[in-house]
Write an enzyme that holds these catalytic residues in place. Structure first.
Site, PDB file in Angstrom:
ATOM      1  N   ASP A   1     -36.885 -13.841  76.211  1.00  0.00           N
ATOM      2  CA  ASP A   1     -36.389 -13.289  77.467  1.00  0.00           C
ATOM      3  C   ASP A   1     -34.965 -13.801  77.686  1.00  0.00           C
ATOM      4  O   ASP A   1     -34.707 -14.992  77.494  1.00  0.00           O
ATOM      5  CB  ASP A   1     -37.302 -13.719  78.623  1.00  0.00           C
ATOM      6  CG  ASP A   1     -37.033 -12.956  79.907  1.00  0.00           C
ATOM      7  OD1 ASP A   1     -35.868 -12.936  80.346  1.00  0.00           O
ATOM      8  OD2 ASP A   1     -37.980 -12.386  80.469  1.00  0.00           O
ATOM      9  N   ILE A   2     -34.046 -12.905  78.068  1.00  0.00           N
ATOM     10  CA  ILE A   2     -32.654 -13.340  78.263  1.00  0.00           C
ATOM     11  C   ILE A   2     -32.463 -14.103  79.575  1.00  0.00           C
ATOM     12  O   ILE A   2     -31.422 -14.723  79.768  1.00  0.00           O
ATOM     13  CB  ILE A   2     -31.658 -12.163  78.173  1.00  0.00           C
ATOM     14  CG1 ILE A   2     -31.903 -11.141  79.280  1.00  0.00           C
ATOM     15  CG2 ILE A   2     -31.681 -11.546  76.798  1.00  0.00           C
ATOM     16  CD1 ILE A   2     -30.786 -10.127  79.410  1.00  0.00           C
TER      17      ILE A   2
ATOM     18  N   HIS B   1     -40.988  -0.247  81.210  1.00  0.00           N
ATOM     19  CA  HIS B   1     -41.412  -0.245  79.811  1.00  0.00           C
ATOM     20  C   HIS B   1     -42.357  -1.437  79.719  1.00  0.00           C
ATOM     21  O   HIS B   1     -41.953  -2.568  80.025  1.00  0.00           O
ATOM     22  CB  HIS B   1     -40.196  -0.420  78.891  1.00  0.00           C
ATOM     23  CG  HIS B   1     -40.499  -0.358  77.426  1.00  0.00           C
ATOM     24  ND1 HIS B   1     -39.876   0.542  76.594  1.00  0.00           N
ATOM     25  CD2 HIS B   1     -41.335  -1.065  76.647  1.00  0.00           C
ATOM     26  CE1 HIS B   1     -40.306   0.380  75.360  1.00  0.00           C
ATOM     27  NE2 HIS B   1     -41.207  -0.613  75.370  1.00  0.00           N
TER      28      HIS B   1
ATOM     29  N   HIS C   1     -44.214  -4.653  79.302  1.00  0.00           N
ATOM     30  CA  HIS C   1     -43.855  -5.918  78.676  1.00  0.00           C
ATOM     31  C   HIS C   1     -44.778  -7.021  79.185  1.00  0.00           C
ATOM     32  O   HIS C   1     -45.114  -7.085  80.357  1.00  0.00           O
ATOM     33  CB  HIS C   1     -42.384  -6.284  78.857  1.00  0.00           C
ATOM     34  CG  HIS C   1     -41.820  -6.182  80.224  1.00  0.00           C
ATOM     35  ND1 HIS C   1     -41.655  -5.002  80.896  1.00  0.00           N
ATOM     36  CD2 HIS C   1     -41.332  -7.145  81.046  1.00  0.00           C
ATOM     37  CE1 HIS C   1     -41.088  -5.218  82.066  1.00  0.00           C
ATOM     38  NE2 HIS C   1     -40.898  -6.519  82.191  1.00  0.00           N
TER      39      HIS C   1
END
Length: 141
Positions: A31-32, A93, A95
């Site tokens: 994860d950024i 989306h 996740h």
């Protein structure tokens, strides 16, 4: 795949990502904006907004990869446990979040607060009265 979806762009290779593992149907990435060191996301390669709309093969792939990456997180960072939850509301989306969690950290405090609310809220407590009926509804849908 959609052009506007960041996860679809990652799957296509159009956006950078730190890929941890992948198979034919799913991909695990860091994860950024991590909540803890090792915080990963597991995503299907096909654009599917909600996890419950995945097909059976995708569900199997997604959760098998989540299980495998959770083991890596446990071995690498030795957390108390790896929290897992599915989202898709902010980025539509599917996740799965995999977050290494330690006693007293922000994720642990959040889930403790949520569980405390769940157990003490008068509104939620009233749902306990309908457990038998709710179970019957879900069994017969």
């Amino acid at each position: 795949m959609t052009e506007s979806c960041v996860f679809c762009r990652i799957v296509r290779g159009d956006e950078p990502a730190h890929i941890i593992d992948e198979d034919e149907l799913s991909m695990a990435i860091l994860d950024i904006n991590p909540l803890a060191r090792g915080h990963c996301l597991v995503i299907p390669k096909r654009h599917v907004p909600w996890w419950h709309d995945l097909n059976e093969r995708e569900v199997s792939s997604l959760f098998r990869l989540a299980w495998s990456v959770s083991g890596r997180i446990k071995r690498a960072f030795e957390p108390d446990f790896v929290a897992m939850y599915a989202r898709g509301r902010r980025i539509p989306h599917t996740h799965i979040f995999l977050v290494p969690t330690y006693k007293g950290d922000p994720v642990d405090r959040f889930f403790n607060a949520l569980e405390g609310f769940q157990e003490s809220s008068v509104i939620l407590a009233s749902l306990r009265n309908d457990l038998k009926e709710t179970a019957e509804i879900l069994r017969n849908v």
